[in-house]
Scaffold this motif. Structure first.
Motif, PDB file in Angstrom:
ATOM      1  N   THR A 177      -7.190  35.322  41.760  1.00 37.70           N
ATOM      2  CA  THR A 177      -8.540  34.948  41.344  1.00 37.70           C
ATOM      3  C   THR A 177      -8.652  33.428  41.340  1.00 37.70           C
ATOM      4  O   THR A 177      -7.654  32.716  41.178  1.00 37.70           O
ATOM      5  CB  THR A 177      -8.888  35.489  39.938  1.00 37.70           C
ATOM      6  OG1 THR A 177      -7.905  35.026  39.002  1.00 37.70           O
ATOM      7  CG2 THR A 177      -8.927  37.006  39.938  1.00 37.70           C
ATOM      8  N   TYR A 190     -18.256  33.018  50.215  1.00 34.16           N
ATOM      9  CA  TYR A 190     -17.485  31.810  50.488  1.00 34.16           C
ATOM     10  C   TYR A 190     -17.801  31.222  51.866  1.00 34.16           C
ATOM     11  O   TYR A 190     -18.868  30.686  52.088  1.00 34.16           O
ATOM     12  CB  TYR A 190     -15.997  32.094  50.349  1.00 34.16           C
ATOM     13  CG  TYR A 190     -15.462  32.291  48.951  1.00 34.16           C
ATOM     14  CD1 TYR A 190     -16.159  31.858  47.823  1.00 34.16           C
ATOM     15  CD2 TYR A 190     -14.241  32.921  48.753  1.00 34.16           C
ATOM     16  CE1 TYR A 190     -15.629  32.040  46.549  1.00 34.16           C
ATOM     17  CE2 TYR A 190     -13.704  33.103  47.473  1.00 34.16           C
ATOM     18  CZ  TYR A 190     -14.406  32.659  46.375  1.00 34.16           C
ATOM     19  OH  TYR A 190     -13.883  32.846  45.112  1.00 34.16           O
ATOM     20  N   GLU A 243     -17.930  35.451  37.146  1.00 36.87           N
ATOM     21  CA  GLU A 243     -17.999  36.838  37.609  1.00 36.87           C
ATOM     22  C   GLU A 243     -19.304  37.150  38.335  1.00 36.87           C
ATOM     23  O   GLU A 243     -19.311  37.896  39.317  1.00 36.87           O
ATOM     24  CB  GLU A 243     -17.832  37.792  36.423  1.00 36.87           C
ATOM     25  CG  GLU A 243     -17.809  39.259  36.841  1.00 36.87           C
ATOM     26  CD  GLU A 243     -17.652  40.204  35.665  1.00 36.87           C
ATOM     27  OE1 GLU A 243     -17.115  41.313  35.856  1.00 36.87           O
ATOM     28  OE2 GLU A 243     -18.071  39.829  34.535  1.00 36.87           O
ATOM     29  N   GLN A 279     -19.594  36.514  42.354  1.00 37.94           N
ATOM     30  CA  GLN A 279     -18.638  37.137  43.255  1.00 37.94           C
ATOM     31  C   GLN A 279     -19.394  37.838  44.380  1.00 37.94           C
ATOM     32  O   GLN A 279     -20.621  37.896  44.394  1.00 37.94           O
ATOM     33  CB  GLN A 279     -17.767  38.133  42.485  1.00 37.94           C
ATOM     34  CG  GLN A 279     -16.922  37.484  41.398  1.00 37.94           C
ATOM     35  CD  GLN A 279     -16.096  38.468  40.600  1.00 37.94           C
ATOM     36  OE1 GLN A 279     -14.978  38.204  40.236  1.00 37.94           O
ATOM     37  NE2 GLN A 279     -16.669  39.635  40.309  1.00 37.94           N
ATOM     38  N   ALA A 331     -14.879  37.101  47.260  1.00 37.54           N
ATOM     39  CA  ALA A 331     -14.925  36.136  46.157  1.00 37.54           C
ATOM     40  C   ALA A 331     -14.553  36.835  44.856  1.00 37.54           C
ATOM     41  O   ALA A 331     -15.215  37.793  44.448  1.00 37.54           O
ATOM     42  CB  ALA A 331     -16.325  35.529  46.054  1.00 37.54           C
ATOM     43  N   ARG A 332     -13.505  36.333  44.205  1.00 35.31           N
ATOM     44  CA  ARG A 332     -12.999  36.936  42.966  1.00 35.31           C
ATOM     45  C   ARG A 332     -12.756  35.847  41.924  1.00 35.31           C
ATOM     46  O   ARG A 332     -12.015  34.896  42.178  1.00 35.31           O
ATOM     47  CB  ARG A 332     -11.682  37.668  43.232  1.00 35.31           C
ATOM     48  CG  ARG A 332     -11.825  38.969  43.994  1.00 35.31           C
ATOM     49  CD  ARG A 332     -10.472  39.485  44.459  1.00 35.31           C
ATOM     50  NE  ARG A 332      -9.536  39.682  43.361  1.00 35.31           N
ATOM     51  CZ  ARG A 332      -9.381  40.808  42.695  1.00 35.31           C
ATOM     52  NH1 ARG A 332     -10.112  41.863  42.998  1.00 35.31           N
ATOM     53  NH2 ARG A 332      -8.494  40.910  41.722  1.00 35.31           N
ATOM     54  N   TYR A 333     -13.385  36.017  40.762  1.00 36.00           N
ATOM     55  CA  TYR A 333     -13.166  35.094  39.650  1.00 36.00           C
ATOM     56  C   TYR A 333     -12.559  35.798  38.436  1.00 36.00           C
ATOM     57  O   TYR A 333     -12.076  35.146  37.524  1.00 36.00           O
ATOM     58  CB  TYR A 333     -14.479  34.430  39.233  1.00 36.00           C
ATOM     59  CG  TYR A 333     -15.051  33.527  40.284  1.00 36.00           C
ATOM     60  CD1 TYR A 333     -14.654  32.194  40.377  1.00 36.00           C
ATOM     61  CD2 TYR A 333     -15.990  33.996  41.202  1.00 36.00           C
ATOM     62  CE1 TYR A 333     -15.175  31.361  41.346  1.00 36.00           C
ATOM     63  CE2 TYR A 333     -16.516  33.168  42.163  1.00 36.00           C
ATOM     64  CZ  TYR A 333     -16.115  31.856  42.242  1.00 36.00           C
ATOM     65  OH  TYR A 333     -16.627  31.031  43.213  1.00 36.00           O
ATOM     66  N   SER A 374      -9.539  33.512  51.403  1.00 34.19           N
ATOM     67  CA  SER A 374      -8.890  34.665  50.777  1.00 34.19           C
ATOM     68  C   SER A 374      -8.110  35.428  51.841  1.00 34.19           C
ATOM     69  O   SER A 374      -8.313  36.614  52.073  1.00 34.19           O
ATOM     70  CB  SER A 374      -9.914  35.563  50.070  1.00 34.19           C
ATOM     71  OG  SER A 374     -11.081  35.766  50.836  1.00 34.19           O
TER      72      SER A 374
END
Length: 391
Positions: free
Chosen positions: A193, A278, A150, A153, A141-143, A80
């Motif tokens: 995301t 991550y 979610e 994360q 971490a983004r979903y 990221s």
């Protein structure tokens, strides 16, 4: 010559969401989050924190003046990143005041990036025994809100100082690795995301562990009886357990199963309350083991399973060094987590959609609301502005 981890520390943002509250807000039975995937809290990054600041804050807590003079290589593992050209490592290098006679770059392969950095660091130190290498693993971490991912994360960073004659963990030479071109998790450049095929990713993770474990066992002649503990990349803390138990049940004696499963629980204590970071997840697990396992003896062998979707997996090992505990920052880490602020689901959702401008406009951020020493203070002329409050 021994080469390995001389220092290790982590940093997580000072905000978190309670997973039971998130489950209730999404109409899900809370036990599915706390028991089903094994998560209790999820770290939330405010807009004043990004992968650069998280990594810099993690490193700030462990470096002394001697380290800053001897570090001549900075490797930043992330998926990221904040710039398509300039590495996050260069920003951190300046924020920490490291010697200018150094290499600095960013490395990417999903959650495997930091492990790749550690293996590169070993080679560098073998050729330059007096040098030290700073390996950084930092991610947010983004979903997406209300997405299937979610609940997995999180945000945070781990900083590792690699050196000759390490005082925490000496890494052994034999390792096993495996690469396969699969689409279990990915994030195109146009998306902020990630996309994930959850069921497929879980299957591949377990398959990769079984594959590299068998390869390692064949190379080394070692078995589960030779390990005090195994640490895993854990996007959620039940994931490693799902991969480990079936193999243990076939290959390990009952006493070895019991020891490894008990120590697995020690290795996920921090991950439970930080969430998925991550590239740093495996090393947060290692740190959790070192700081929660009482009576971990000198000479104990620790196994580490690294997995980066897409996908690359590796199994490698390290030997616990004498007086390793003297290098840990246990009280600091416990205090850091204990003073965090719980935010409501509404506050979390507001923070999640808050964005920095992408049209070149100038913005100044309220860093006085962020307790971190190093913050993102704004953007000007398309350039991120960082501040180290301790300078």
């Amino acid at each position: 010559m021994k080469i390995g981890i001389d220092k290790i520390g982590f940093y997580a943002p000072d905000l978190y969401v309670d997973m039971r509250e998130l489950a209730s807000a999404r109409g899900i039975e809370p036990d599915k989050f706390t028991i089903g995937i094994g998560q209790e809290k999820m770290a939330i990054a405010p807009i004043t924190q990004d992968t650069v600041t998280l990594a810099a804050n993690a490193a700030l807590n462990i470096l002394d003046d001697s380290d800053k003079k001897k570090i001549d290589l900075v490797i930043f593992g992330t998926e990221s990143g904040i710039d398509q050209s300039k590495s996050a490592a260069v920003y951190v290098h300046e924020l920490l005041g490291l010697d200018s006679a150094a290499r600095a770059f960013e490395i990417k392969q999903a959650c495997y990036g930091a492990t790749a950095g550690i293996q590169m660091a070993k080679g560098h130190i073998a050729l330059n025994p007096d040098s030290k290498v700073l390996v950084l693993a930092s991610d947010i971490a983004r979903y997406g809100l209300n997405s299937p991912g979610e609940s997995t994360q999180g945000a945070g960073a781990v900083a590792i100082v690699m050196s000759a004659n390490p005082r925490i963990l000496a890494l052994e030479d034999k390792s096993a690795y495996f690469t396969s071109d699969i689409m279990d998790f990915w994030r195109p450049a146009y998306s902020d995301t990630a996309f994930v095929d959850g069921k497929f990713s879980n299957e591949q993770y377990s398959l990769f562990f079984e594959t590299v474990w068998k390869q390692y066992r064949s190379k080394s002649g070692l078995g589960f009886e030779d390990f005090e503990a195994l640490c895993f990349h854990v996007p959620y803390t039940k994931m490693g357990l799902k991969a480990l138990k079936p193999v243990l049940e076939v290959e390990a004696k009952e006493m070895d199963q019991q020891r490894l499963l008990e120590n697995y629980q020690k290795s996920i204590q921090y991950n439970k309350v930080v969430g998925n970071i991550y590239t740093g997840s495996l090393y947060l697990s290692l740190l959790s083991l070192l700081e929660h396992k009482e009576g971990l003896k000198e000479g104990s062998r620790i196994g580490l399973f690294s997995y980066g979707s897409g996908a690359v997996g590796e199994f490698f090992t390290g030997i616990v060094q004498p007086e390793y505990q003297n290098q840990l920052k246990i009280a600091q880490h416990v205090d850091q987590l204990s003073v965090r602020k719980k935010i409501s689901i509404e506050e979390y959702e507001t923070l999640f959609v808050e964005e920095l401008p992408i049209d070149g406009s100038t913005v100044k951020l309220a860093i006085e609301n962020d307790s971190a020493p190093i913050c993102l203070s704004g953007i000007s002329d398309n350039k991120r502005q960082y501040i180290n409050k301790q300078r």
